[in-house]
Design an enzyme around this catalytic site. Structure first.
Site, mmCIF file in Angstrom:
data_model
loop_
_atom_site.group_PDB
_atom_site.id
_atom_site.type_symbol
_atom_site.label_atom_id
_atom_site.label_comp_id
_atom_site.label_asym_id
_atom_site.label_seq_id
_atom_site.Cartn_x
_atom_site.Cartn_y
_atom_site.Cartn_z
ATOM 1 N N ILE A 1 0.902 -1.157 0.000
ATOM 2 C CA ILE A 1 0.000 0.000 0.000
ATOM 3 C C ILE A 1 0.939 1.204 0.000
ATOM 4 O O ILE A 1 1.567 1.506 1.007
ATOM 5 C CB ILE A 1 -0.925 0.021 1.227
ATOM 6 C CG1 ILE A 1 -1.895 -1.157 1.181
ATOM 7 C CG2 ILE A 1 -1.722 1.328 1.259
ATOM 8 C CD1 ILE A 1 -2.790 -1.263 2.396
ATOM 9 N N PRO A 2 1.083 1.846 -1.159
ATOM 10 C CA PRO A 2 2.229 2.746 -1.365
ATOM 11 C C PRO A 2 2.089 4.109 -0.700
ATOM 12 O O PRO A 2 2.063 5.137 -1.368
ATOM 13 C CB PRO A 2 2.292 2.878 -2.889
ATOM 14 C CG PRO A 2 0.883 2.677 -3.334
ATOM 15 C CD PRO A 2 0.231 1.753 -2.355
ATOM 16 N N CYS A 3 2.040 4.117 0.646
ATOM 17 C CA CYS A 3 1.919 5.405 1.323
ATOM 18 C C CYS A 3 3.221 6.205 1.214
ATOM 19 O O CYS A 3 3.242 7.393 1.503
ATOM 20 C CB CYS A 3 1.505 5.227 2.775
ATOM 21 S SG CYS A 3 2.600 4.212 3.731
ATOM 22 N N HIS A 4 4.300 5.543 0.767
ATOM 23 C CA HIS A 4 5.554 6.293 0.592
ATOM 24 C C HIS A 4 5.474 7.248 -0.593
ATOM 25 O O HIS A 4 6.331 8.102 -0.749
ATOM 26 C CB HIS A 4 6.723 5.321 0.405
ATOM 27 C CG HIS A 4 6.594 4.417 -0.787
ATOM 28 N ND1 HIS A 4 5.785 3.292 -0.776
ATOM 29 C CD2 HIS A 4 7.126 4.477 -2.031
ATOM 30 C CE1 HIS A 4 5.871 2.694 -1.953
ATOM 31 N NE2 HIS A 4 6.664 3.391 -2.740
ATOM 32 N N ARG A 5 4.431 7.086 -1.438
ATOM 33 C CA ARG A 5 4.312 7.983 -2.601
ATOM 34 C C ARG A 5 3.509 9.238 -2.287
ATOM 35 O O ARG A 5 3.184 10.001 -3.186
ATOM 36 C CB ARG A 5 3.671 7.236 -3.782
ATOM 37 C CG ARG A 5 4.556 6.142 -4.328
ATOM 38 C CD ARG A 5 4.017 5.486 -5.579
ATOM 39 N NE ARG A 5 4.668 4.189 -5.759
ATOM 40 C CZ ARG A 5 4.028 3.056 -6.043
ATOM 41 N NH1 ARG A 5 2.706 3.061 -6.212
ATOM 42 N NH2 ARG A 5 4.696 1.930 -6.152
#
Length: 286
Positions: A253-257
DNA sequence: GGTTCTCTGCCGC
DNA sequence: GCGGCAGAGAACC
């Protein structure tokens, strides 16, 4: 050093937030669930306008919020041992037939299966190493339920215990090594994608945010405000940031983006250095 | 299967 | 910012 951006909060914005909060509370507590007209009257707004305000603040319609609240109450009631009959009335259902019709959709399984521990029955996990440090991968019957990153493997296991305190945690067997290898490979090269089912557990709002994150392609970023807008809650940038921080499935779940509007990386649950590293990896070499 | 409720797009003040 | 209508769809009985 740039001047810190002031966050202008108008009086009306505060009032709207308060109205919505009150409505949420009403839906959590009132029995039976108040109608849209009730909620609007309580807020002193027309049904039309109240509906719009509510959705702008929360990203959910009042009905959707009420359903989520009821599902949560049902989970709690079922969790407190008791009989299923007690639980369904406790959660605000009027009759057992309506309950059985709705509960499977609400819980993702039969009520009895849930009460008997279904969702939290058994979680298998393993800890390994990747270029970002220690990594813990956990899997439930439904899919990957956690990918945690950190320095200390033991700390990661403790985190897992806190996250799924009702679950029976089982150390990974041989078959799990393959899964771990897949996930580590994915973390090393996120652009490849992870073709594994995820077991996503959050509030209705969080799940909407996490869903929206998948629409940010690898190699690019979005701001918290943009995500808020994308889910139809343009004023909820802070809530979006909190939902990102609550993500327990790192990278997949790409919360780093999600970064600040001015390009600042902002924070990252797994450490801002890891965020920088992941984004660097995804950046398309031109 | 009819009725009531919810939701959204659009417009007016 | 707020109210309201039209019309479609979902939920309810």
């Amino acid at each position: 050093m740039p001047i810190p951006t002031p966050t202008p909060v108008s009086a009306t914005a505060l009032r709207r937030a308060a109205l919505v909060a009150a409505a949420c509370q009403q839906m959590e507590q009132a029995e039976p669930t108040p109608s849209l007209a009730d909620l609007a009257a309580h807020a002193g707004l027309s049904t039309f306008h109240f509906h719009r305000v509510f959705k702008a603040e929360t990203g959910l319609t009042p009905k959707a919020y009420a359903n989520a609240a009821r599902a949560r109450r049902l989970r709690d009631e079922l969790g407190d041992a008791g009989s299923i009959t007690e639980a369904l009335y406790g959660a605000g259902f009027q009759s057992s037939s309506r309950f059985y019709e709705a509960s499977e959709r609400l819980l993702g399984m039969r009520a009895r299966a849930y009460r008997d521990g279904g969702a939290d029955a058994e979680i298998r996990f393993a800890v390994g190493q990747c270029s970002l440090g220690a990594i813990l991968v956990a899997q439930s019957a439904k899919g990957i339920c956690a990918i945690l990153l950190g320095e200390d493997p033991e700390a990661l296991v403790r985190q897992l215990q806190d996250l799924f305190h009702k679950a029976r945690l089982v150390g990974g067997d041989a078959g799990f090594e393959h899964l771990m290898a897949q996930v580590v490979g994915f973390v090393e090269a996120p652009a490849l994608g992870l073709q594994l089912p995820l077991d996503i557990r959050g509030t209705a709002f969080q799940e909407r945010v996490w869903q929206a994150l998948h629409s940010i392609p690898p190699g690019s970023t979005a701001s918290y405000a943009e995500i808020a807008e994308r889910i139809g809650a343009p004023t909820a940038a802070r809530a979006v940031a909190q939902a990102c921080g609550a993500n327990r499935i790192a990278v997949a779940i790409p919360c780093h983006r999600v970064v600040r509007r001015d390009g600042d990386l902002s924070g990252y649950r797994w450490g801002v250095e890891r965020k920088r590293e992941l984004l660097g990896r995804e950046a398309v070499p031109s």
